[in-house]
Design a protein around this motif. Structure first.
Motif, PDB file in Angstrom:
ATOM      1  N   LEU A 143       0.808  -1.221   0.000  1.00 56.68           N
ATOM      2  CA  LEU A 143       0.000   0.000   0.000  1.00 56.68           C
ATOM      3  C   LEU A 143       0.841   1.271   0.000  1.00 56.68           C
ATOM      4  N   MET A 144       2.135   1.171   0.296  1.00 60.52           N
ATOM      5  CA  MET A 144       2.961   2.362   0.458  1.00 60.52           C
ATOM      6  C   MET A 144       3.001   3.251  -0.791  1.00 60.52           C
ATOM      7  N   PRO A 145       3.212   2.710  -2.008  1.00 59.73           N
ATOM      8  CA  PRO A 145       3.233   3.602  -3.176  1.00 59.73           C
ATOM      9  C   PRO A 145       1.927   4.379  -3.342  1.00 59.73           C
ATOM     10  N   GLY A 146       0.792   3.704  -3.174  1.00 55.04           N
ATOM     11  CA  GLY A 146      -0.489   4.384  -3.281  1.00 55.04           C
ATOM     12  C   GLY A 146      -0.727   5.363  -2.151  1.00 55.04           C
ATOM     13  N   ALA A 147      -0.175   5.047  -0.970  1.00 54.69           N
ATOM     14  CA  ALA A 147      -0.305   5.966   0.163  1.00 54.69           C
ATOM     15  C   ALA A 147       0.446   7.260  -0.104  1.00 54.69           C
ATOM     16  N   VAL A 148       1.635   7.168  -0.708  1.00 52.87           N
ATOM     17  CA  VAL A 148       2.393   8.375  -1.059  1.00 52.87           C
ATOM     18  C   VAL A 148       1.646   9.182  -2.116  1.00 52.87           C
ATOM     19  N   ALA A 149       1.074   8.480  -3.111  1.00 56.25           N
ATOM     20  CA  ALA A 149       0.294   9.174  -4.146  1.00 56.25           C
ATOM     21  C   ALA A 149      -0.921   9.865  -3.537  1.00 56.25           C
ATOM     22  N   GLY A 150      -1.641   9.162  -2.668  1.00 56.73           N
ATOM     23  CA  GLY A 150      -2.810   9.758  -2.032  1.00 56.73           C
ATOM     24  C   GLY A 150      -2.448  10.916  -1.120  1.00 56.73           C
ATOM     25  N   ALA A 151      -1.313  10.804  -0.406  1.00 55.39           N
ATOM     26  CA  ALA A 151      -0.870  11.889   0.474  1.00 55.39           C
ATOM     27  C   ALA A 151      -0.488  13.131  -0.335  1.00 55.39           C
ATOM     28  N   THR A 152       0.000  12.931  -1.557  1.00 57.87           N
ATOM     29  CA  THR A 152       0.305  14.071  -2.423  1.00 57.87           C
ATOM     30  C   THR A 152      -0.976  14.815  -2.793  1.00 57.87           C
ATOM     31  N   LEU A 153      -2.027  14.055  -3.111  1.00 53.79           N
ATOM     32  CA  LEU A 153      -3.327  14.674  -3.387  1.00 53.79           C
ATOM     33  C   LEU A 153      -3.860  15.384  -2.140  1.00 53.79           C
ATOM     34  N   LEU A 154      -3.662  14.765  -0.980  1.00 51.28           N
ATOM     35  CA  LEU A 154      -4.098  15.365   0.277  1.00 51.28           C
ATOM     36  C   LEU A 154      -3.355  16.668   0.543  1.00 51.28           C
ATOM     37  N   ALA A 155      -2.067  16.700   0.242  1.00 49.14           N
ATOM     38  CA  ALA A 155      -1.272  17.919   0.431  1.00 49.14           C
ATOM     39  C   ALA A 155      -1.808  19.056  -0.434  1.00 49.14           C
ATOM     40  N   ARG A 156      -2.187  18.742  -1.652  1.00 52.52           N
ATOM     41  CA  ARG A 156      -2.767  19.765  -2.525  1.00 52.52           C
ATOM     42  C   ARG A 156      -4.077  20.297  -1.944  1.00 52.52           C
ATOM     43  N   GLU A 157      -4.869  19.399  -1.360  1.00 49.40           N
ATOM     44  CA  GLU A 157      -6.126  19.817  -0.727  1.00 49.40           C
ATOM     45  C   GLU A 157      -5.848  20.745   0.450  1.00 49.40           C
ATOM     46  N   LEU A 158      -4.868  20.399   1.274  1.00 51.00           N
ATOM     47  CA  LEU A 158      -4.553  21.206   2.449  1.00 51.00           C
ATOM     48  C   LEU A 158      -4.083  22.605   2.072  1.00 51.00           C
ATOM     49  N   LEU A 159      -3.361  22.698   0.970  1.00 54.47           N
ATOM     50  CA  LEU A 159      -2.816  23.995   0.539  1.00 54.47           C
ATOM     51  C   LEU A 159      -3.742  24.742  -0.422  1.00 54.47           C
ATOM     52  N   GLY A 160      -4.897  24.151  -0.698  1.00 59.41           N
ATOM     53  CA  GLY A 160      -5.856  24.822  -1.574  1.00 59.41           C
ATOM     54  C   GLY A 160      -5.461  24.823  -3.032  1.00 59.41           C
ATOM     55  N   GLU A 161      -4.597  23.875  -3.437  1.00 64.69           N
ATOM     56  CA  GLU A 161      -4.200  23.782  -4.835  1.00 64.69           C
ATOM     57  C   GLU A 161      -5.239  23.003  -5.629  1.00 64.69           C
ATOM     58  N   GLU A 162      -5.451  23.422  -6.859  1.00 59.16           N
ATOM     59  CA  GLU A 162      -6.463  22.793  -7.692  1.00 59.16           C
ATOM     60  C   GLU A 162      -6.036  21.377  -8.065  1.00 59.16           C
ATOM     61  N   ILE A 163      -7.009  20.474  -8.086  1.00 57.72           N
ATOM     62  CA  ILE A 163      -6.767  19.084  -8.467  1.00 57.72           C
ATOM     63  C   ILE A 163      -7.634  18.766  -9.667  1.00 57.72           C
ATOM     64  N   SER A 164      -6.993  18.385 -10.750  1.00 52.06           N
ATOM     65  CA  SER A 164      -7.726  18.003 -11.944  1.00 52.06           C
ATOM     66  C   SER A 164      -8.362  16.642 -11.718  1.00 52.06           C
ATOM     67  N   GLU A 165      -9.674  16.572 -11.872  1.00 49.98           N
ATOM     68  CA  GLU A 165     -10.373  15.309 -11.593  1.00 49.98           C
ATOM     69  C   GLU A 165     -10.111  14.265 -12.660  1.00 49.98           C
ATOM     70  N   GLY A 166      -9.819  14.677 -13.865  1.00 47.34           N
ATOM     71  CA  GLY A 166      -9.442  13.721 -14.896  1.00 47.34           C
ATOM     72  C   GLY A 166      -8.020  13.296 -14.645  1.00 47.34           C
ATOM     73  N   ASP A 167      -7.841  12.129 -14.031  1.00 44.57           N
ATOM     74  CA  ASP A 167      -6.531  11.720 -13.546  1.00 44.57           C
ATOM     75  C   ASP A 167      -5.557  11.378 -14.656  1.00 44.57           C
ATOM     76  N   GLY A 168      -5.845  11.785 -15.838  1.00 44.09           N
ATOM     77  CA  GLY A 168      -4.891  11.572 -16.906  1.00 44.09           C
ATOM     78  C   GLY A 168      -5.171  10.311 -17.679  1.00 44.09           C
ATOM     79  N   PRO A 169      -4.449  10.063 -18.748  1.00 45.15           N
ATOM     80  CA  PRO A 169      -4.671   8.900 -19.587  1.00 45.15           C
ATOM     81  C   PRO A 169      -4.185   7.622 -18.938  1.00 45.15           C
ATOM     82  N   ALA A 170      -4.310   6.553 -19.674  1.00 43.13           N
ATOM     83  CA  ALA A 170      -3.914   5.246 -19.155  1.00 43.13           C
ATOM     84  C   ALA A 170      -2.417   5.202 -18.893  1.00 43.13           C
TER      85      ALA A 170
END
Length: 286
Positions: A229-256
């Motif tokens: 779970l660690m790689p996904g936890a780091v990825a999710g924590a990066t998204l969480l950091a953007r939320e905490l700092l009020g940075e915009e998150i593109s909901e379209g998570d990109g291509p395959a």
């Protein structure tokens, strides 16, 4: 209470992100596997030689009659192993992040690029040795705080009823808080957010942090799960950091995965890509 659900969704989004980016997931597994092998070796050594160590450390009990000497030293051996296991749980994430600093920095930056509307990511501008030093220093400070809480909760565990009901629940929330701090530090350090500012930021959104870290801490109790779970936890924590700092998150998570990795490989190999030449918004230098 809404923030609890938001935090949990970021945890799931991080796992989904690495599931779609297989190469990043594979690289992210390496540090956890190395740490797991080291910790298993240490725990096996403690199990094999712990009884001998306790006997050496308690010479005053040599003349005690049976069964008291056996009960006393058996209890101390069990406590020693339990403390070793607790220390392993508390430090696993910090040690894995320290060993895997280059891996997780790359993964976190890739997530930032993928969800940023303009495809850019903050960069620290620091040499690797400096990033490792900051990470190790902050991890020790966080560990010291976590140990204070662990000792307090351990003492409260002897209180009848409360110690068997309320204290374990509090322990999971405390674990979730510090676990999230360690994981989000990868992204926040690149944004020049120091430890004191990170803790203040986390305290202002405690339910969000608990929603992310508490279920992850529970999952980490299952043997070997933390590694996967660690790689996904780091990825999710990066998204969480953007939320905490009020940075915009593109909901379209990109291509395959294949398309995204190929595009980034071309961009990274170019050396003159627009994101490198122009300088990235949010880039800081310490």
């Amino acid at each position: 209470m809404r923030d609890l659900g938001v935090g949990f969704r970021y945890l799931l989004k991080g796992q989904r992100w690495v599931a779609r980016h297989g190469r990043q997931y594979g690289f992210g597994l390496v540090p956890g596997l190395i740490t797991l092998v080291l910790y298993l070796a240490a725990l096996v050594a403690l199990a094999v030689w712990g009884e001998g160590f306790v006997g050496w450390a308690t010479p005053f009990a040599d003349d005690w009659s049976s069964p008291w000497i056996g009960l006393f030293r058996g209890f101390l051996t069990a406590v020693l192993f339990a403390l070793g296991l607790l220390l392993a749980v508390l430090t696993f994430t910090a040690v894995t992040l320290l060993i895997g600093q280059p891996f997780y920095e790359s993964l976190s930056e890739r997530v930032d690029r993928d969800v940023s509307p303009d495809g850019t990511a903050p960069e620290s501008g620091l040499p690797l040795w400096r990033e490792l030093w900051i990470s190790a220093r902050d991890s020790l400070r966080v560990l010291a705080r976590a140990l204070v809480w662990a000792v307090l909760l351990f003492a409260l565990g002897f209180v009848p009823v409360v110690g068997q009901t309320v204290v374990p629940v509090l322990g999971f929330f405390v674990t979730g808080f510090f676990l999230t701090e360690e994981l989000a530090a990868v992204a926040l350090q690149r944004r020049d957010v120091d430890l004191r500012a990170r803790l203040a930021l986390f305290r202002s959104r405690k339910t969000l942090i608990w929603g992310f870290g508490t279920p992850l801490g529970l999952a980490f109790l299952v043997p070997f799960v933390a590694v996967f779970l660690m790689p996904g936890a780091v990825a999710g924590a990066t998204l969480l950091a953007r939320e905490l700092l009020g940075e915009e998150i593109s909901e379209g998570d990109g291509p395959a995965d294949a398309d995204t990795d190929a595009a980034h490989a071309r961009d990274d190999g170019d050396g003159a890509g627009a994101s490198h030449a122009a300088g990235r918004p949010g880039t800081t230098n310490r």
